[in-house]
Scaffold this motif. Structure first.
Motif, PDB file in Angstrom:
ATOM      1  N   GLY A 240      26.800  39.090 -56.200  1.00 38.77           N
ATOM      2  CA  GLY A 240      26.858  40.601 -56.646  1.00 38.77           C
ATOM      3  C   GLY A 240      27.613  40.167 -57.791  1.00 38.77           C
ATOM      4  O   GLY A 240      28.324  38.878 -57.684  1.00 38.77           O
ATOM      5  N   ARG A 241      28.424  40.689 -59.408  1.00 39.78           N
ATOM      6  CA  ARG A 241      28.454  40.569 -59.955  1.00 39.78           C
ATOM      7  C   ARG A 241      29.717  39.486 -59.545  1.00 39.78           C
ATOM      8  O   ARG A 241      30.936  39.324 -60.530  1.00 39.78           O
ATOM      9  N   ARG A 242      30.737  41.145 -59.095  1.00 42.68           N
ATOM     10  CA  ARG A 242      32.324  41.245 -58.259  1.00 42.68           C
ATOM     11  C   ARG A 242      32.256  39.677 -57.857  1.00 42.68           C
ATOM     12  O   ARG A 242      33.754  38.919 -57.976  1.00 42.68           O
ATOM     13  N   THR A 243      31.005  38.880 -56.960  1.00 42.29           N
ATOM     14  CA  THR A 243      31.368  37.514 -56.274  1.00 42.29           C
ATOM     15  C   THR A 243      31.249  36.662 -57.347  1.00 42.29           C
ATOM     16  O   THR A 243      32.253  35.558 -57.133  1.00 42.29           O
ATOM     17  N   TYR A 244      30.821  36.962 -58.689  1.00 40.40           N
ATOM     18  CA  TYR A 244      30.277  35.576 -59.880  1.00 40.40           C
ATOM     19  C   TYR A 244      31.722  35.844 -60.157  1.00 40.40           C
ATOM     20  O   TYR A 244      32.053  34.892 -60.294  1.00 40.40           O
TER      21      TYR A 244
ATOM     22  N   PHE B  63      23.120  39.423 -59.239  1.00 41.66           N
ATOM     23  CA  PHE B  63      23.386  41.007 -59.834  1.00 41.66           C
ATOM     24  C   PHE B  63      24.192  41.919 -60.656  1.00 41.66           C
ATOM     25  O   PHE B  63      25.172  41.932 -60.255  1.00 41.66           O
ATOM     26  N   THR B  64      23.504  42.367 -61.725  1.00 48.13           N
ATOM     27  CA  THR B  64      24.414  43.331 -62.660  1.00 48.13           C
ATOM     28  C   THR B  64      23.248  44.316 -63.547  1.00 48.13           C
ATOM     29  O   THR B  64      22.421  43.867 -63.559  1.00 48.13           O
ATOM     30  N   GLN B  65      24.380  45.356 -63.666  1.00 48.74           N
ATOM     31  CA  GLN B  65      23.621  46.408 -64.516  1.00 48.74           C
ATOM     32  C   GLN B  65      23.786  45.933 -65.741  1.00 48.74           C
ATOM     33  O   GLN B  65      23.389  46.986 -67.106  1.00 48.74           O
ATOM     34  N   SER B  66      24.897  45.590 -65.908  1.00 47.99           N
ATOM     35  CA  SER B  66      24.838  45.553 -67.355  1.00 47.99           C
ATOM     36  C   SER B  66      24.172  43.743 -67.671  1.00 47.99           C
ATOM     37  O   SER B  66      23.441  43.079 -67.212  1.00 47.99           O
TER      38      SER B  66
HETATM   39  N1  LIG Z   1      34.294  37.199 -46.946  1.00 45.53           N
HETATM   40  C1  LIG Z   1      33.653  36.155 -46.999  1.00 45.53           C
HETATM   41  O1  LIG Z   1      32.366  35.206 -47.318  1.00 45.53           O
HETATM   42  C2  LIG Z   1      33.255  37.106 -48.658  1.00 45.53           C
HETATM   43  C3  LIG Z   1      31.100  36.633 -49.936  1.00 45.53           C
HETATM   44  C4  LIG Z   1      31.606  36.830 -50.499  1.00 45.53           C
HETATM   45  C5  LIG Z   1      31.945  37.799 -51.561  1.00 45.53           C
HETATM   46  N2  LIG Z   1      33.226  38.176 -50.530  1.00 45.53           N
HETATM   47  C6  LIG Z   1      34.079  39.597 -51.883  1.00 45.53           C
HETATM   48  O2  LIG Z   1      33.702  40.336 -52.033  1.00 45.53           O
HETATM   49  C7  LIG Z   1      34.407  40.790 -52.967  1.00 45.53           C
HETATM   50  C8  LIG Z   1      33.197  41.322 -53.910  1.00 45.53           C
HETATM   51  O3  LIG Z   1      32.508  42.373 -53.039  1.00 45.53           O
HETATM   52  P1  LIG Z   1      31.885  43.472 -53.837  1.00 45.53           P
HETATM   53  O4  LIG Z   1      30.878  44.243 -52.841  1.00 45.53           O
HETATM   54  O5  LIG Z   1      32.907  44.159 -54.077  1.00 45.53           O
HETATM   55  O6  LIG Z   1      30.995  43.117 -55.260  1.00 45.53           O
HETATM   56  P2  LIG Z   1      29.699  42.770 -55.471  1.00 45.53           P
HETATM   57  O7  LIG Z   1      28.721  43.114 -54.168  1.00 45.53           O
HETATM   58  O8  LIG Z   1      29.360  40.745 -55.267  1.00 45.53           O
HETATM   59  O9  LIG Z   1      29.276  42.818 -56.553  1.00 45.53           O
HETATM   60  C9  LIG Z   1      29.076  44.297 -56.628  1.00 45.53           C
HETATM   61  C10 LIG Z   1      28.068  44.068 -58.232  1.00 45.53           C
HETATM   62  O10 LIG Z   1      26.650  43.753 -58.126  1.00 45.53           O
HETATM   63  C11 LIG Z   1      25.876  44.769 -58.942  1.00 45.53           C
HETATM   64  N3  LIG Z   1      24.620  45.083 -57.930  1.00 45.53           N
HETATM   65  C12 LIG Z   1      24.571  45.468 -56.834  1.00 45.53           C
HETATM   66  N4  LIG Z   1      23.936  45.115 -56.160  1.00 45.53           N
HETATM   67  C13 LIG Z   1      22.854  45.851 -57.499  1.00 45.53           C
HETATM   68  C14 LIG Z   1      21.693  46.448 -57.898  1.00 45.53           C
HETATM   69  N5  LIG Z   1      20.692  46.565 -56.388  1.00 45.53           N
HETATM   70  N6  LIG Z   1      21.035  45.801 -59.159  1.00 45.53           N
HETATM   71  C15 LIG Z   1      21.863  45.070 -60.410  1.00 45.53           C
HETATM   72  N7  LIG Z   1      23.513  44.608 -59.652  1.00 45.53           N
HETATM   73  C16 LIG Z   1      23.619  45.106 -58.354  1.00 45.53           C
HETATM   74  C17 LIG Z   1      26.952  45.039 -59.072  1.00 45.53           C
HETATM   75  O11 LIG Z   1      27.457  44.786 -60.836  1.00 45.53           O
HETATM   76  P3  LIG Z   1      27.804  45.554 -62.098  1.00 45.53           P
HETATM   77  O12 LIG Z   1      28.786  45.949 -61.923  1.00 45.53           O
HETATM   78  O13 LIG Z   1      28.213  44.872 -62.900  1.00 45.53           O
HETATM   79  O14 LIG Z   1      26.159  46.333 -62.627  1.00 45.53           O
HETATM   80  C18 LIG Z   1      27.868  45.998 -58.783  1.00 45.53           C
HETATM   81  O15 LIG Z   1      29.554  45.772 -59.026  1.00 45.53           O
HETATM   82  C19 LIG Z   1      34.775  39.659 -53.724  1.00 45.53           C
HETATM   83  O16 LIG Z   1      36.786  40.209 -52.997  1.00 45.53           O
HETATM   84  C20 LIG Z   1      34.572  38.074 -52.612  1.00 45.53           C
HETATM   85  O17 LIG Z   1      35.706  37.375 -53.310  1.00 45.53           O
HETATM   86  C21 LIG Z   1      33.413  37.612 -49.963  1.00 45.53           C
END
Ligand SMILES: NC(=O)c1ccc[n+]([C@@H]2O[C@H](COP(=O)([O-])OP(=O)(O)OC[C@H]3O[C@@H](n4cnc5c(N)ncnc54)[C@H](OP(=O)(O)O)[C@@H]3O)[C@@H](O)[C@H]2O)c1
Length: 178
Positions: free
Chosen positions: A53-57, A78-81
């Motif tokens: 997901g974009r936030r992980t990136y 993945f991002t909607q932007s």
């Molecule tokens: N514990 C671990 O092993 C581990 C692993 C990975 C990540 N993490 C942590 O998890 C956190 C991030 O997780 P998160 O849940 O907040 O965010 P995320 O899943 O990484 O990213 C969410 C973003 O992905 C995009 N997205 C998701 N589904 C989509 C779809 N179907 N189509 C288009 N875009 C889509 C959207 O981006 P847009 O808002 O840009 O549209 C959404 O806001 C971070 O703190 C990271 O460090 C931990």
């Protein structure tokens, strides 16, 4: 016989199901005494494609790394932007089911869902996940970014294997046909 490539969720979680704290910290994870790289490099060799997901990136790009950690693998964010692709990643905004169908129909190694929770939720709803490997930290965070979200899905799993990496417990599940 050619075996179809699998979509695999491989992720570390707290015992109470959080993958990061509310402010995106993973320090609690890095503080755990594991064993070597806790199976990561062995798993990494089984994949050639990474979904995040974009936030992980953004989280990865905010770390002080010398180079992009997943160079050499096909990496889709993945991002909607609308964002320009880079040398290392392609940004995707399209129907998840169609995208995963296309990826799965190509030959190759397995496909890793790297996280985070938002992307996992989007993918799990498509019922295309084949395996789930959870590395559970001996930590209860009480809140944070959830691994799984409430949604209209129900997956039955089969426990294939359990491994211990010192203080981490790894649970390896196959997703049964639904
Ligand atoms: N514990 C671990 O092993 C581990 C692993 C990975 C990540 N993490 C942590 O998890 C956190 C991030 O997780 P998160 O849940 O907040 O965010 P995320 O899943 O990484 O990213 C969410 C973003 O992905 C995009 N997205 C998701 N589904 C989509 C779809 N179907 N189509 C288009 N875009 C889509 C959207 O981006 P847009 O808002 O840009 O549209 C959404 O806001 C971070 O703190 C990271 O460090 C931990």
């Amino acid at each position: 016989m050619n075996q179809k490539r699998k979509i695999v969720l491989f992720i570390a979680t707290s015992l109470d199901g959080y993958i990061a704290t509310k402010n995106n910290s993973l320090d609690w994870l890095f503080d755990v005494e594991g064993d070597g790289d806790n199976g990561f490099s062995a798993f990494y060799q089984t994949v050639d494609t990474i979904l995040m997901g974009r936030r992980t990136y953004d989280w990865i790009m905010n770390q002080e790394l010398d180079s992009f950690p997943y160079e050499g693998k096909a990496c889709y964010v993945f991002t909607q932007s609308v964002v320009n692709d880079t040398k290392y990643v392609k940004f995707i905004n399209e129907d998840m089911t169609d995208f995963l169908d296309r990826l799965k129909s190509r030959s190759g190694k397995n496909i890793w869902i790297a996280g985070g929770g938002g992307l996992i939720n989007s993918i799990i709803k498509t019922k295309q996940v084949d395996e789930i490997i959870l590395t559970i930290a001996p930590t209860i965070l009480g809140g944070g970014i959830s691994l799984f979200r409430e949604g209209d899905y129900h997956l039955n799993l089969e426990l294939k294997q359990m491994k211990r990496y010192n203080q981490f417990a790894e649970l390896y599940y196959m997703v049964k046909d639904v």
